[in-house]
Design a protein around this motif. Structure first.
Motif, PDB file in Angstrom:
ATOM      1  N   LEU A   1       3.730  -3.209  45.681  1.00  0.00           N
ATOM      2  CA  LEU A   1       5.131  -3.644  45.628  1.00  0.00           C
ATOM      3  C   LEU A   1       5.281  -5.148  45.792  1.00  0.00           C
ATOM      4  O   LEU A   1       6.378  -5.693  45.621  1.00  0.00           O
ATOM      5  N   GLY A   2       4.197  -5.815  46.150  1.00  0.00           N
ATOM      6  CA  GLY A   2       4.255  -7.250  46.361  1.00  0.00           C
ATOM      7  C   GLY A   2       4.777  -7.652  47.724  1.00  0.00           C
ATOM      8  O   GLY A   2       5.071  -8.829  47.953  1.00  0.00           O
ATOM      9  N   LEU A   3       4.884  -6.706  48.652  1.00  0.00           N
ATOM     10  CA  LEU A   3       5.417  -6.993  49.983  1.00  0.00           C
ATOM     11  C   LEU A   3       4.344  -7.440  50.959  1.00  0.00           C
ATOM     12  O   LEU A   3       4.646  -8.005  52.006  1.00  0.00           O
ATOM     13  N   THR A   4       3.086  -7.133  50.652  1.00  0.00           N
ATOM     14  CA  THR A   4       1.961  -7.604  51.451  1.00  0.00           C
ATOM     15  C   THR A   4       0.904  -8.150  50.509  1.00  0.00           C
ATOM     16  O   THR A   4       0.926  -7.885  49.295  1.00  0.00           O
ATOM     17  N   ALA A   5      -0.020  -8.904  51.085  1.00  0.00           N
ATOM     18  CA  ALA A   5      -1.029  -9.536  50.235  1.00  0.00           C
ATOM     19  C   ALA A   5      -2.391  -8.858  50.288  1.00  0.00           C
ATOM     20  O   ALA A   5      -3.191  -9.009  49.365  1.00  0.00           O
ATOM     21  N   ASP A   6      -2.657  -8.105  51.350  1.00  0.00           N
ATOM     22  CA  ASP A   6      -4.030  -7.626  51.538  1.00  0.00           C
ATOM     23  C   ASP A   6      -4.104  -6.290  52.273  1.00  0.00           C
ATOM     24  O   ASP A   6      -4.989  -6.099  53.110  1.00  0.00           O
ATOM     25  N   THR A   7      -3.197  -5.372  51.965  1.00  0.00           N
ATOM     26  CA  THR A   7      -3.224  -4.079  52.669  1.00  0.00           C
ATOM     27  C   THR A   7      -3.789  -2.940  51.823  1.00  0.00           C
ATOM     28  O   THR A   7      -3.972  -1.834  52.341  1.00  0.00           O
ATOM     29  N   LEU A   8      -4.073  -3.180  50.547  1.00  0.00           N
ATOM     30  CA  LEU A   8      -4.559  -2.107  49.677  1.00  0.00           C
ATOM     31  C   LEU A   8      -5.925  -1.600  50.132  1.00  0.00           C
ATOM     32  O   LEU A   8      -6.114  -0.395  50.334  1.00  0.00           O
TER      33      LEU A   8
END
Length: 398
Positions: free
Chosen positions: A166-173
């Motif tokens: 969603l573009g809400l975080t940068a490195d949680t995937l």
């Protein structure tokens, strides 16, 4: 609606174990096609999903295939644990529809808004958790209620993946994928740690083996395993995969092997449907040790994750789904020969994928061999278990 469709939708194990088998086969074929394209042996077309192919593959194995297997297990086992009425056809149909909607949303995510994909994919686990929570409350035993915590961990892990998309975080995937997989592994450690010695003990008792030869449970190992399994996803969710998570994984892997050493695996070799459970837990212990070492700087993390994903999650779900489908459809608890072969192929796939992770030359060949073993395993499962999942009970009821 045909009688077969009504039957499949009338019991949770039927529709979800069937869905898991079909989706395991589908995702394996799609992944094999992508690998073949990387090797120059097939065309590379435009994907219908928005994320990179390896991320779609990893996500769908954890939050697609595995959650279907969980749905079938919990909707079947929890009423037996608590005496609660089983889920009605309307609920099972709706839940299966939500699971399928999530899979469709992920597959067509390139054409959908990311928020719509997230909503569709995140809907199934809460609906499942809410249902089994109402059933568990009839007899709210702590050893059963903890599965709600594991389902919460899985949902949070999936949310972390979607937050990055969603573009809400940068490195949680990457953290979400690992937390989801290790939450499944913690759940398998608890469930497998219950049913493996119990089913082995029951089989030995039926065959007249003396009591002193039955599986032995050591209370302090049981308690340590439960605590470590429940703790396993927590440091990943809070700190990400690192040394703390590695130490917990290592400890749980060692404890699992200590427990397994007392559960008469050699005797279970005579019954494929039993040894598959031992093998799945053995793969879990091995994978946890390899992953823990990798996080501490020794070994290949991706290879270790696939020992867990294929060997532990794939192997144990295949073992439990086939056993439950046979038992709940009134059939003898004897693995059909194709299913027995599937158990071995799943373990082979895990080992091949682990070997492949350390290769340069021949990497794609070994990857394709591992994927082929996975695909054939699920094809054999579906062919052999189709009657148990779609036809009336063997007793004629149904």
């Amino acid at each position: 609606m045909s009688a077969t469709v009504r039957r499949v939708l009338g019991e949770g194990f039927r529709v979800f174990f069937l869905a898991a088998g079909l989706y395991g086969l589908f995702t394996g074929v799609i992944w094999g096609m992508w690998l073949a394209a990387q090797a120059g042996e097939g065309p590379i077309g435009e994907a219908s999903y928005a994320m990179a192919a390896p991320m779609w593959h990893a996500h769908e194995m954890i939050f697609g295939y595995a959650t279907a297997a969980l749905g079938g297990f919990f909707l079947t086992a929890v009423p037996n644990w608590t005496g609660a009425p089983g889920a009605r056809t309307a609920y099972i149909t709706a839940a299966a529809g939500l699971w399928l909607a999530g899979r469709a949303a992920m597959w067509f995510s390139a054409s959908l808004a990311p928020w719509a994909v997230a909503v569709a994919d995140l809907a199934f686990v809460p609906i499942l958790a809410a249902k089994i929570a109402t059933q568990l409350m009839r007899r709210p035993k702590p050893q059963n209620m903890i599965f709600l915590a594991f389902l919460a961990f899985i949902w949070i892990a999936n949310l972390m993946a979607h937050l990055e998309w969603l573009g809400l975080t940068a490195d949680t995937l990457d953290t979400g994928l690992r937390a989801g997989l290790l939450s499944l592994c913690g759940m398998i450690a608890v469930l497998g740690g219950r049913i493996t010695p119990a089913f082995t003990r029951n089989a030995m008792k039926r065959e007249g083996e003396p009591e002193e030869t039955w599986p032995v449970s050591v209370p302090h190992l049981e308690k340590a395993s439960l605590i470590l399994a429940l703790a396993l996803p927590v440091p990943i969710l809070i700190l990400g995969p690192g040394a703390v998570a590695g130490v917990v994984a290592l400890a749980l892997g060692v404890v699992l092997f200590l427990r397994l050493s007392r559960w008469r695996a050699r005797w279970a070799l005579r019954q494929p449907i039993l040894i598959a459970l031992h093998l799945g837990l053995g793969m879990l212990g091995l994978g946890l040790i390899l992953w823990g070492l990798a996080l501490l700087g020794v070994g290949n993390e991706i290879g270790a994750l696939h020992v867990l994903g294929i060997g532990a999650v794939g192997g144990m779900t295949l073992a439990v789904m086939s056993r439950a489908a046979l038992g709940h459809s009134g059939r003898a608890l004897i693995a059909p020969p194709p299913v027995a072969v599937a158990y071995g192929l799943m373990a082979a796939a895990a080992l091949l994928r682990w070997i492949g992770a350390g290769l340069d030359a021949g990497y794609l060949v070994v990857m394709l061999a591992a994927d082929g073993s996975w695909v054939v395993a699920f094809a054999l499962y579906l062919v052999a278990m189709w009657p148990a999942l779609t036809q009336p009970r063997a007793s004629g009821a149904g």
